[in-house]
Design an enzyme around this catalytic site. Sequence first.
Site, PDB file in Angstrom:
ATOM      1  CB  SER A  86      44.433  49.284  30.849  1.00 24.99           C
ATOM      2  OG  SER A  86      43.516  48.559  31.657  1.00 24.99           O
ATOM      3  CG  ASP A 141      37.359  49.763  24.728  1.00 29.53           C
ATOM      4  OD1 ASP A 141      36.766  50.821  24.452  1.00 29.53           O
ATOM      5  OD2 ASP A 141      37.206  49.151  25.808  1.00 29.53           O
TER       6      ASP A 141
END
Length: 387
Positions: free
Chosen positions: A128, A173
């Site tokens: 996130s 990521d």
Amino acid sequence: MIPRVGAAFAEAFGRRADGVWYAPGRVNLIGEHTDYNDGLVLPFALPLGVSVAAARRDDGVIEVRSRQAATAVTAPVDGGPVVAEGWPSDRAWAAYPVGVARVLREHGVGGASLLVDSDLPRGAGLASSAALECATALALCDLHGVEIDRPGLARLAQRAENEHVGMPSGPMDQSASLLCTAGRALMLDCRSGLSSQVPFDPASGGLTLLVVDTRAPHALADGDYAARRAECEEAAKLLGVAALRDITDLPGALATLRDPVLRRRVQHVVTENHRVEAVVGLLRAGAVAELGALLNASHLSLRDQFAVSWPEADAAVDAALRAGARGGRMVGGGFGGSVILLVAADRVGRVRDAVTAAYAGRGWAEPGFHDAVPSGGARRVTVPWQP
């Protein structure tokens, strides 16, 4: 989420946003703790992510608000590392977008007003924070007319996390959020930055990749992740290589190291890189159903050699395998977060029930479940008020 974030921006700032940008979270199919060792990873984007409604400012200030956080943060774009400023915990989430703005200032980016919204569970190990960084980076570049290619932007977003949040993460990521495409996994060489899209469609083989949110939140910036990275760097130094990626003689390397902890760390990284290559081979051959054994091996290595698993993850994998899942493993940096399970479509209900029952029997909170469908990467989103 897109109309909602636009309306929230107008309410918060009293004007319409210039646009909305979206970046997805990710699941790493395999290749854990290899990215900062210059190794190989194989993530794919989720159909969950972070949206940022934004408008340009020309006063050198970035103002950030979120539908998930009560605290609004205003900070100058011209500033040093956020981590050195000692922000209190209720402002810590804003270090990600502010850090991105400060890194991009060197490339001509200025101020902006941002309103953040997310349907990614925080602390679930689904990136996130990287999604927030990447949505912010795209927004700021578009608002200020700055052109940076996607691999370069991923590295800059990673740098923001390293320098401004104090999290020594690798490039996986951010690269996944910016580079992934629908129906594909991203084979990324974290040393060269080169990547390729690998076909990945579990549903075509009657399979589902299930994400289990174990409800055990992780906080990778608290030192455990950094300790693992430091151990890997120490082992590489003792072995005389630039990074553990360079080890070609694993038995020889293990015989050289006296510290049993360092031996275990090396064994995981080297064998995990081999597992990535094996999974890519299976996917290119269309043998998705054969991935289970490699997922299981990865989980055992992360649990026993790298020591980053946690009780809820181990229980979820064990219960799922007993209920007929083909394979499963923890994902992300560890110490909390999520698990992925490869399950035949007709067994998904049975596996979910088994994992839920295992948690209930231990008095744990009920886990969350998401179907992990390989999805598209970060992008500007067309919204009703835009042509």
